[in-house]
Design a protein around this motif. Structure first.
Motif, PDB file in Angstrom:
ATOM      1  N   ASP A   1       3.056   3.709  -4.667  1.00  0.00           N
ATOM      2  CA  ASP A   1       2.048   4.542  -5.314  1.00  0.00           C
ATOM      3  C   ASP A   1       1.348   3.833  -6.469  1.00  0.00           C
TER       4      ASP A   1
ATOM      5  N   THR B   1       0.826  -1.216   0.000  1.00  0.00           N
ATOM      6  CA  THR B   1       0.000   0.000   0.000  1.00  0.00           C
ATOM      7  C   THR B   1       0.859   1.264   0.000  1.00  0.00           C
ATOM      8  N   GLN B   2       2.141   1.134   0.353  1.00  0.00           N
ATOM      9  CA  GLN B   2       3.020   2.298   0.348  1.00  0.00           C
ATOM     10  C   GLN B   2       3.589   2.582  -1.039  1.00  0.00           C
TER      11      GLN B   2
END
Length: 586
Positions: free
Chosen positions: A303, A300-301
């Motif tokens: 992009d 999720t980190q």
């Protein structure tokens, strides 16, 4: 002495071995024509003649995207655009010098009727060719029952959803064709045809290039078998494996949801650890399974991953795709089921569980089945749990595989009833396909022309997708801010004409899902706009007097129910509502 008297088996006539092949070829040609004719008909008729002979109105505003990309005027896959530009050039239709690199001129050329007819016809042909490709896949996977492949092809040929996407000048039908052509080639390679296996990367490139369908590469995982596959599946029953994979999908869905409280919400991922059979797992696989929730959080980190899973919270039209929050957990799987129901029909969908169950039967083609189903199953999981954008056309690659499984389910029906059940199922799908495609030929905007001729308005506000006729009326694009006092104000016009395909963002639809009680969770709108459209359509705005409604009318249960609870199924064909604008005090 005769051969029979000598105890030998009489030889069949020389033509006998050719009869089954000839019969199959004729049936294949018939199924292909069944797919081709309505798709070509739609390609050359939809949008034509609304305002008189020779007139043309763009219906699907996403048409020509690949062409624009090929001309350097749009950020989109250009693979199909190069094809349509080449075909158009053969027909003497070419962009003027200076069009390449100019976004406005590229859009004008690609939306020109001359190019669109070529793009639509090419899409219609590739959409129709998907049917024999699916039949060939069915023959490879179930050679003992060739009717399965033909049944799957017939279901896809009769699908109104697939037909409508095929006669639009977009890349969706073309993408499905190249995907399943690749799967057909690789399945042949999995069956022992080495040339097909060696050539498969070329077909993979086409499958990926058409619309970034990276899931195609997972088909090669289906080639893995023997001890390695046994090690991967060690400790799992079929049910335990299904629950673990669905649980993994839910882990990613939670980790990527915009409403998950961070970091405390990551604790919600821990119950997944109860699903894998840890003691019976192969030792080398315990670590990868253990790392799955932390991997979901870590991704999720990134992009790019967040863009394809969470989506942005804000966008050009207000809220972005990520604003849906927890409603996504219901919307995504529901959209998947609705696409299958409308795409194939409820009777065919009812055969899907039996088709899936048939995969457990002993089969010598397990490797080829894995090649076909692995990428489709992975894509289905992505759509059901992660996809931030859920336009129905994005689900189109699932339809051929679903048709194949439905056909497998049909062939599990008892022999004495099978013919009747197949005929009833195909007949239902045909009626549903007719009702779906008829939406484009009975577009409410055609009837709107009659109202214009009778009312003769002078100044009209129109929303996106109205496609008003030319004439004496002055038109301006409507923005809800005008109703709130922004200049020129609502009173500038005599009438307001709204398209459902624009105001549906205020209601339950394929992007919002069924839960619409929180306006801030609606997609591609704002709470203020949603409230305006809801009040206007409910007749609660005293400044707007309902004058006429031109609705989409359907008769098949799938479409009737969809319209009642989710709005019109089509993305670019919907109800048209006309309001008389009254000044305060009138």
């Amino acid at each position: 002495m005769s051969e029979a008297a000598a105890g030998q088996t009489p030889r069949p006539p020389a033509s006998a071995p050719a009869r089954p092949a000839l019969r199959s070829s004729l049936l294949l040609a018939g199924v292909f024509l069944l797919a081709l004719l309505p798709r070509l008909h739609g390609a050359i008729t939809v949008g034509w003649g609304w305002d008189g002979p020779g007139s043309f109105n763009l219906v699907n505003f996403d048409e020509g995207g690949a062409c624009r990309a090929a001309l350097g005027g749009f950020d989109y896959p250009a693979f199909v655009g190069w094809q349509t530009l080449g075909l158009a050039a053969l027909a003497g239709i070419a962009p003027a010098p200076g069009t390449a690199g100019d976004a406005a001129r590229a859009k004008a050329f690609c939306h020109d009727p001359g190019h669109l007819v070529v793009a639509r016809a090419w899409s219609a042909l590739l959409g129709a060719l998907t049917v024999p490709v699916l039949v060939f896949i069915g023959w490879q996977l179930r050679p003992e029952t060739p009717g399965v492949g033909l049944g799957a092809g017939a279901l896809l040929a009769l699908s109104g959803f697939h037909a409508a996407e095929s006669f639009s000048g977009t890349v969706d039908a073309a993408s499905v064709f190249f995907i399943y052509l690749f799967l057909a080639v690789l399945a042949a390679g999995a069956g022992g045809r080495r040339p097909a296996l060696l050539a498969s990367p070329l077909f993979l490139a086409a499958a990926v290039a058409t619309k970034y369908w990276l899931f195609a590469a997972l088909a090669y995982a289906g080639l893995v078998g023997g001890r390695l596959l046994a090690a991967c599946l060690r400790g799992f029953t079929a049910l335990r494996l299904a629950l673990t994979l669905l649980g993994a999908g839910l882990v990613f869905a939670l980790a990527t949801n915009s409403e998950l409280p961070r970091p405390a919400g990551y604790l919600w991922l821990l119950p997944w650890y109860l699903l894998p059979p840890w003691r019976r797992l192969h030792p080398w696989l315990r670590l990868p399974w253990t790392l799955l929730p932390p991997l979901a959080v870590a991704l999720t980190q990134w992009d790019l991953f967040a863009a394809w899973s969470t989506g942005a919270l804000e966008g050009r039209f207000g809220t972005g795709y990520g604003a849906i929050g927890w409603h996504k957990l219901l919307r995504n799987p529901l959209d998947l089921l609705l696409v299958l129901a409308v795409g194939l029909g409820l009777p065919a969908c009812l055969c899907l569980p039996a088709g899936v169950a048939s995969l457990r039967d002993g089969t010598t083609r397990a490797r080829a089945w894995r090649v076909v189903l692995y990428p489709v199953a992975a894509f289905a999981l992505y759509l059901a749990f992660l996809a931030p954008v859920t336009y129905y056309r994005h689900f189109l690659p699932l339809l051929p595989a679903a048709a194949l499984l439905a056909a497998c389910g049909l062939w599990r029906v008892a022999a004495r009833w099978r013919g009747w059940v197949i005929a009833g199922c195909l007949g239902w799908t045909a009626l549903l396909g007719l009702d779906t495609v008829a939406d484009y030929h009975r577009d409410p905007r055609i009837a709107l022309r009659g109202w214009y001729a009778e009312a003769r308005p002078q100044r009209v506000f129109a929303s996106f997708y109205v496609n008003p006729p030319g004439g004496t009326a002055r038109h301006a694009l409507f923005r809800p801010a005008y109703a709130a006092g922004a200049p020129p104000g609502l009173g500038w016009a005599e009438y307001l004409v709204l398209s459902e395909n624009w105001y549906d963002t205020a209601f339950a639809n394929e992007l919002n899902g069924p839960l619409t009680g929180r306006p801030e969770r609606l997609v591609k709108t704002t709470p203020a706009r949603a409230r305006f459209y809801r009040r206007a359509l409910a007749g609660e705005d005293p400044r707007l007097q309902p004058v006429a409604l031109f609705p989409v009318r359907n008769f098949m249960p799938e479409l009737v129910l969809h319209k009642a609870f989710y709005g019109t199924f089509q993305l670019f064909v919907g109800d048209i509502a006309v309001f008389r604008i009254r000044e305060p005090g009138q």
